[in-house]
Design an enzyme around this catalytic site. Structure first.
Site, PDB file in Angstrom:
ATOM      1  N   ARG A 263       0.835  -1.204   0.000  1.00 29.00           N
ATOM      2  CA  ARG A 263       0.000   0.000   0.000  1.00 29.00           C
ATOM      3  C   ARG A 263       0.868   1.250   0.000  1.00 29.00           C
ATOM      4  O   ARG A 263       1.820   1.341   0.762  1.00 29.00           O
ATOM      5  CB  ARG A 263      -0.919  -0.001   1.229  1.00 29.00           C
ATOM      6  CG  ARG A 263      -1.823  -1.220   1.231  1.00 29.00           C
ATOM      7  CD  ARG A 263      -2.868  -1.175   2.328  1.00 29.00           C
ATOM      8  NE  ARG A 263      -3.660  -2.395   2.272  1.00 29.00           N
ATOM      9  CZ  ARG A 263      -4.654  -2.696   3.096  1.00 29.00           C
ATOM     10  NH1 ARG A 263      -4.980  -1.845   4.053  1.00 29.00           N
ATOM     11  NH2 ARG A 263      -5.320  -3.827   2.971  1.00 29.00           N
ATOM     12  N   ARG A 278       1.524   0.957  10.164  1.00 28.64           N
ATOM     13  CA  ARG A 278       1.141   1.532   8.882  1.00 28.64           C
ATOM     14  C   ARG A 278       2.375   1.568   7.989  1.00 28.64           C
ATOM     15  O   ARG A 278       3.158   2.513   8.013  1.00 28.64           O
ATOM     16  CB  ARG A 278       0.557   2.940   9.052  1.00 28.64           C
ATOM     17  CG  ARG A 278      -0.081   3.494   7.779  1.00 28.64           C
ATOM     18  CD  ARG A 278      -0.729   4.845   8.004  1.00 28.64           C
ATOM     19  NE  ARG A 278      -1.843   4.760   8.938  1.00 28.64           N
ATOM     20  CZ  ARG A 278      -3.078   4.406   8.597  1.00 28.64           C
ATOM     21  NH1 ARG A 278      -3.353   4.133   7.355  1.00 28.64           N
ATOM     22  NH2 ARG A 278      -4.029   4.349   9.506  1.00 28.64           N
ATOM     23  N   GLU A 350      -7.120  -1.506  14.749  1.00 23.25           N
ATOM     24  CA  GLU A 350      -7.780  -2.398  13.780  1.00 23.25           C
ATOM     25  C   GLU A 350      -6.816  -3.501  13.364  1.00 23.25           C
ATOM     26  O   GLU A 350      -5.691  -3.244  12.952  1.00 23.25           O
ATOM     27  CB  GLU A 350      -8.206  -1.587  12.550  1.00 23.25           C
ATOM     28  CG  GLU A 350      -8.860  -2.441  11.482  1.00 23.25           C
ATOM     29  CD  GLU A 350      -9.080  -1.668  10.183  1.00 23.25           C
ATOM     30  OE1 GLU A 350      -9.197  -0.433  10.231  1.00 23.25           O
ATOM     31  OE2 GLU A 350      -9.109  -2.317   9.128  1.00 23.25           O
ATOM     32  N   SER A 353     -10.798  -6.549   9.240  1.00 23.12           N
ATOM     33  CA  SER A 353     -11.971  -5.854   8.735  1.00 23.12           C
ATOM     34  C   SER A 353     -12.721  -6.861   7.880  1.00 23.12           C
ATOM     35  O   SER A 353     -12.171  -7.378   6.918  1.00 23.12           O
ATOM     36  CB  SER A 353     -11.501  -4.661   7.897  1.00 23.12           C
ATOM     37  OG  SER A 353     -12.574  -3.847   7.547  1.00 23.12           O
ATOM     38  N   ARG A 392       0.533  -6.568  12.522  1.00 24.32           N
ATOM     39  CA  ARG A 392      -0.130  -5.954  13.666  1.00 24.32           C
ATOM     40  C   ARG A 392      -0.321  -6.950  14.795  1.00 24.32           C
ATOM     41  O   ARG A 392      -0.305  -6.581  15.981  1.00 24.32           O
ATOM     42  CB  ARG A 392      -1.484  -5.350  13.245  1.00 24.32           C
ATOM     43  CG  ARG A 392      -1.303  -4.107  12.375  1.00 24.32           C
ATOM     44  CD  ARG A 392      -2.596  -3.395  12.065  1.00 24.32           C
ATOM     45  NE  ARG A 392      -2.341  -2.162  11.325  1.00 24.32           N
ATOM     46  CZ  ARG A 392      -3.267  -1.259  11.009  1.00 24.32           C
ATOM     47  NH1 ARG A 392      -4.525  -1.448  11.402  1.00 24.32           N
ATOM     48  NH2 ARG A 392      -2.946  -0.180  10.354  1.00 24.32           N
TER      49      ARG A 392
END
Length: 425
Positions: A263, A278, A350, A353, A392
RNA sequence: GGAGCGAUGCCCGAGUGGACGAAGGGACCCGGCUGGAAACCGGGUAGGGCUCAAAAAGCCCUCCGGGGUUCGAAUCCCCGUCGCUCCGCCA
């Protein structure tokens, strides 16, 4: 992609439901409706002409065999042909513009999704476990990882720039152990089939799941070969059966896949700059289901449970959050986030999802199933969810399992994957 | 990367400019025969769009995708994608 017929016939409903996401789509929808009208008008006209040409052309064939003169008819048909070509060209333009616009329309939120502007409108559905009490000040994972020598931020940046990191020693082993643990859990206990697919995909795959055309800035693109690096295995796995008609008895299809995810984080400058949460490249174990409209919401609930099971076995406190309309992703009708407690960062993070995209992606990728023998094909429903984000999870383990002496006591379920290693440091 | 060949329905496969949405075979479904089955016999089995409240019906498009030639294209031409074979290179 939404059904054009729905947009045409229930325009106001569509506008209102899309509006609940927080942006106004009225103008876009109006453009689509009027282009669709134009399209249908041209079709009616051109099809009339084609019908006539078909009839006359057949007749010309017959007349020629009988030795009759056909020059006048031929000339007339040549003109009809010119008209058809003109109209067809016009129709192509209208249709491609119509498609282009339609690809920018997000999915309609499910009626059970709370209406809200942003994440403040989300609803906490349930909480598992309790944040552990520490008799010292818990550190954030980046400090722990660096002190233990298992995360190397400096050299990750040296190799590839900011938002990249490296793992070393038991850090690298732990990452690998987590991937295997998650894959084994989902295949052996939850009934998913493991797949391992390309990380580079064609543009139409990105379009199929909804990353393109709108979010091209978020992804890495290999221009020379026109291939895109997947931001999630959702892309490759969901597209696996694109353009197919599946048998109803094979549904639901349940896949689990490990992939690296890439990403660009284009809009996130300065955000979450510390740690591994991130970054431009991370590992993820992804769950994907392809199912029927009747079953898809049950399947969403069980997918959330499957993802939570990972965290339960790791004994990581977490909560399930139902996203409101304003926080919903482009392709999703309904989404649950799973957030893990990060004692070092002192916040919920998070880690998964899970979304039901209904037929939004299926329509984009022409993924259908046949409800029963002889029935017309219908669009399938597609679901995806992290099961779960690996980097994470590692960060959560470091923060939740840290000891006063700076070491990490590893979760018991991982020990078989770590050849008996019980602690780091 | 170079050269050549190819892509037709659920599958195999014929068709190289005119009645072809497409022969023939297989598979599957329905019916007949049978005590039951096999064999056999008969029938059926693609997708999308437009008109339409809907159904029925009609029409248009689809023989890998996109353009073109032609009165007319599965068939001829161009571009693309994918596959196969040979050569080169390579973990």
């Amino acid at each position: 992609m939404l059904d054009l017929r729905l947009i045409r016939e229930q325009t106001e409903f569509v506008k209102e439901r899309l509006g609940s996401r927080g942006d106004n789509y009225d103008e876009l929808i109006d453009q689509i409706v009027s282009l669709d009208e134009k399209r249908r008008k041209i079709i009616a006209e051109v099809e009339n002409l084609k019908h006539r040409r078909n009839l006359v052309s057949k007749e010309i064939g017959v007349m020629m065999k009988e030795g009759k003169d056909v020059t006048a008819l031929r000339e007339e048909m040549r003109q009809v042909g010119d008209q058809i070509n003109e109209l067809d060209a016009l129709l192509r333009n209208v249709e491609s513009e119509l498609e282009r616009l339609t690809l920018f329309v997000p999915n309609i939120p499910h009626e059970s999704v709370p209406v809200g502007r942003d994440e403040s409108g989300n609803k906490i559905v349930r909480v598992w476990g309790e944040p552990k009490e520490f008799d010292f000040e818990p550190k954030p994972h980046w400090e722990i990882g660096e002190e233990l020598g298992i995360i190397d931020f400096y050299r990750g940046v040296k190799l590839s720039g900011s938002r990249f990191y490296g793992l070393k020693g038991l850090g690298a082993t732990l990452e690998r152990a987590l991937i295997n643990f998650m894959l084994d859990l989902h295949t052996k206990e939850h009934g998913y089939t493991e797949v391992f697919l390309p990380f580079l995909v064609k543009p139409y795959c990105m379009e199929g799941t909804g990353q393109l055309p709108k979010f091209s800035e978020e992804m890495y693109w290999c221009e020379r070969d026109n291939l895109w690096l997947i931001p999630t295995a959702e892309v490759s796995v969901t597209n696996l059966h694109r353009e197919e008609i599946l048998d109803a008895e094979d549904l639901p299809l349940k896949y689990v896949s490990y992939s690296a995810c890439f990403r660009r984080e284009a809009g996130a400058a300065g955000k979450d700059i510390k740690g591994v949460i991130r970054v431009h490249q991370f590992n993820k174990v992804e769950l994907v289901k392809i199912t029927t409209p009747e079953q898809s919401y049950e399947e969403l609930e069980s997918m959330v449970r499957d993802a939570c099971h990972v965290l339960e076995l790791l004994k990581l406190p977490h909560r399930v959050v139902l996203l409101c309309t304003g926080d919903l992703g482009f392709s999703a009708s309904k989404t649950y986030d799973i957030e893990v407690w990060m004692p070092g960062m002192n916040r919920w993070l998070e880690i998964s999802s899970c979304s039901n995209c209904e037929d939004f992606q299926a329509r984009r990728m022409n993924l259908r199933y046949r409800p029963y023998r002889g029935a017309k094909p219908r669009y399938a429903h597609t679901l995806n969810g992290s099961g779960v984000a690996v980097g994470r999870t590692m960060a959560a383990i470091l923060e939740n399992y840290q000891q006063k002496d700076g070491s990490i006591v590893l979760p018991e379920v991982l020990r078989t994957y770590l050849k008996g290693v019980e602690r780091i440091g």
